[in-house]
Design an enzyme around this catalytic site. Structure first.
Site, mmCIF file in Angstrom:
data_model
loop_
_atom_site.group_PDB
_atom_site.id
_atom_site.type_symbol
_atom_site.label_atom_id
_atom_site.label_comp_id
_atom_site.label_asym_id
_atom_site.label_seq_id
_atom_site.Cartn_x
_atom_site.Cartn_y
_atom_site.Cartn_z
ATOM 1 C CE LYS A 111 -6.467 -24.123 -32.236
ATOM 2 N NZ LYS A 111 -7.539 -23.547 -32.989
ATOM 3 C CE LYS A 215 -3.496 -17.947 -31.179
ATOM 4 N NZ LYS A 215 -4.570 -17.584 -32.055
ATOM 5 C CE LYS A 218 -12.482 -17.285 -31.788
ATOM 6 N NZ LYS A 218 -11.802 -18.000 -32.876
HETATM 7 N N1 AQP Z 1 -3.914 -13.118 -30.172
HETATM 8 C C1 AQP Z 1 -4.176 -12.720 -31.405
HETATM 9 N N2 AQP Z 1 -3.655 -11.566 -31.868
HETATM 10 C C2 AQP Z 1 -3.933 -11.130 -33.130
HETATM 11 N N3 AQP Z 1 -4.727 -11.811 -33.982
HETATM 12 C C3 AQP Z 1 -5.271 -12.959 -33.555
HETATM 13 N N4 AQP Z 1 -6.096 -13.855 -34.136
HETATM 14 C C4 AQP Z 1 -6.360 -14.856 -33.260
HETATM 15 N N5 AQP Z 1 -5.720 -14.651 -32.115
HETATM 16 C C5 AQP Z 1 -5.033 -13.479 -32.257
HETATM 17 C C6 AQP Z 1 -6.625 -13.722 -35.483
HETATM 18 O O1 AQP Z 1 -8.040 -13.743 -35.420
HETATM 19 C C7 AQP Z 1 -8.556 -14.322 -36.615
HETATM 20 C C8 AQP Z 1 -9.569 -15.371 -36.281
HETATM 21 O O2 AQP Z 1 -8.983 -16.426 -35.590
HETATM 22 P P1 AQP Z 1 -9.709 -17.826 -35.581
HETATM 23 O O3 AQP Z 1 -11.052 -17.694 -35.046
HETATM 24 O O4 AQP Z 1 -9.638 -18.428 -36.916
HETATM 25 O O5 AQP Z 1 -8.917 -18.729 -34.638
HETATM 26 P P2 AQP Z 1 -7.513 -18.794 -34.011
HETATM 27 O O6 AQP Z 1 -6.463 -18.122 -34.791
HETATM 28 O O7 AQP Z 1 -7.257 -20.188 -33.716
HETATM 29 O O8 AQP Z 1 -7.819 -17.907 -32.773
HETATM 30 P P3 AQP Z 1 -7.927 -18.184 -31.275
HETATM 31 O O9 AQP Z 1 -8.771 -17.107 -30.772
HETATM 32 O O10 AQP Z 1 -6.591 -18.301 -30.685
HETATM 33 O O11 AQP Z 1 -8.688 -19.554 -31.107
HETATM 34 P P4 AQP Z 1 -8.176 -20.888 -30.468
HETATM 35 O O12 AQP Z 1 -8.028 -20.628 -29.024
HETATM 36 O O13 AQP Z 1 -9.287 -21.823 -30.787
HETATM 37 O O14 AQP Z 1 -6.888 -21.238 -31.123
HETATM 38 C C9 AQP Z 1 -7.357 -14.867 -37.394
HETATM 39 O O15 AQP Z 1 -7.020 -13.943 -38.414
HETATM 40 C C10 AQP Z 1 -6.283 -14.915 -36.362
HETATM 41 O O16 AQP Z 1 -4.990 -14.779 -36.926
#
Ligand code: AQP
Length: 354
Positions: A111, A215, A218
């Site tokens: 990040k 992966k 968001k």
């Molecule tokens: N691609 C994924 N597959 C399965 N699980 C996922 N999670 C995130 N991406 C995947 C799970 O969703 C929960 C919430 O995630 P978060 O909001 O805490 O943020 P994150 O893991 O950082 O998710 P993002 O969507 O990828 O956000 P950005 O782009 O900001 O990094 C967690 O349980 C996570 O494991």
């Protein structure tokens, strides 16, 4: 006492990975043990968030929980910033965790990118706040996606170091519980449980629709890379149609997906949505081209997601009710976290004179 804690950041673009990897898995747990699900807005601000958007997205994640079947009568649902104990415990954990531990976190490296000097201190210390989220409730089980594995290991390290550093004090104050895994290094009584990650099921790692090695996320600049929970039917169909694949037909057995990241991902999504195994999906679709499989996947995705999206919209229209759920949840969460922090202050040696 077993207890579940998990959270989702209100950072926009809630997607299929968040849904299948986390939110949908919360639902059955509600009938197995006490469950606490947070919308972690303090984590969200580790990178810039527009304040009005943050409020909207906090309600949106709440609506997604409710629409997916998380029941505020069974579970505690609240936004993190309303329970001050998270911040307080995170500070104490800032003083327990070591710089070297945090420097190893791959999510920070991803990040912060090449400009780590410009990243917020909060982004660096994020895993300590996550440990505080979990341990403020002495939660034992944490259902998350695979990307959170390293952070959960850090939570375990923090709990263990705290239990070790303050072992005598914990005993002296009579605040310990028997350590279920005593070793010659670990004390026989501990205060914080050593949390179990729950990274199970077919959908712990849903990949981008544009790149099977990244992966679904968001923050991916390409909206085509993910299926958002707010996408309409046509958009879902368009994104699946445009999803990257290879020219081969689908294999009949799971082994045949090796080295075919994009194909594997689409089969995994199908399996998770249909609540079937990948092997079972390939028994049906093995030998077929993507031109046949993709429309079937679109149809399934729409069938599963459309009712949820409609329900989310309906819930979002009534912000007062959403806020009432969060307010009630925050009160119930604080009732658990306050006594824990009271103990922690005594353990650490903070003088309480009022
Ligand atoms: N691609 C994924 N597959 C399965 N699980 C996922 N999670 C995130 N991406 C995947 C799970 O969703 C929960 C919430 O995630 P978060 O909001 O805490 O943020 P994150 O893991 O950082 O998710 P993002 O969507 O990828 O956000 P950005 O782009 O900001 O990094 C967690 O349980 C996570 O494991």
């Amino acid at each position: 006492q077993p207890r579940v804690f998990s959270g989702v950041q209100p950072t926009g673009n809630l997607h299929l990975g968040n849904y299948l990897g986390a939110i949908v898995r919360f639902v059955p747990l509600q009938d197995q043990m006490p469950t606490i699900f947070s919308i972690v807005d303090m984590h969200a601000i580790t990178v810039w968030q527009d304040p009005a958007e943050l409020m909207k997205q906090t309600r949106e994640v709440t609506a997604a929980y409710l629409a997916a079947g998380v029941d505020p009568k069974k579970s505690i649902i609240f936004n993190q910033s309303q329970v001050k104990e998270h911040a307080e415990l995170a500070w104490i954990f800032n003083c327990v965790a070591r710089m070297g531990w945090l420097k190893r976190m791959t999510q920070f490296k991803d990040k912060a990118g090449k400009h780590a000097e410009n990243a917020s201190v909060g982004l660096f210390a994020y895993p300590n706040l996550m440990a505080a989220d979990i341990l403020a409730y002495r939660a034992t089980h944490v259902p998350v996606g695979d990307d959170q594995k390293q952070h959960l290991e850090l939570t375990r390290d923090i709990a263990q170091k705290f239990n070790n550093d303050f072992a005598d004090r914990i005993k002296e104050l009579g605040l310990g519980v028997p350590n279920p895994e005593p070793t010659h290094e670990a004390p026989d009584e501990i205060y914080f449980p050593v949390t179990e990650p729950m990274i199970t099921g077919p959908a712990t790692r849903i990949m981008s629709l544009r790149d099977g090695n990244k992966k679904m996320s968001k923050s991916d600049p390409s909206d085509l890379s993910r299926i958002n929970l707010t996408d309409d039917q046509d958009t879902i169909a368009k994104k699946i149609k445009k999803a990257k694949t290879d020219p081969e037909a689908l294999p009949s057995e799971v082994d045949g997906l090796e080295g075919r990241a994009e194909a594997d991902n689409l089969v995994r999504i199908y399996a998770a949505l249909a609540n079937r195994t990948k092997a079972d999906v390939l028994t049906e679709f093995g030998g077929q081209q993507f031109s046949a499989f993709k429309p079937a996947l679109s149809e399934l995705a729409v069938e599963k997601l459309a009712p949820m999206t409609d329900e989310m919209r309906r819930i979002m229209d009534d912000t007062a009710s959403v806020d009432a759920v969060l307010r009630d949840g925050a009160e119930r969460a604080a009732a658990i976290a306050e006594p824990v922090l009271h103990d922690v202050r005594r353990i650490v040696g903070f003088l309480e004179s009022r």
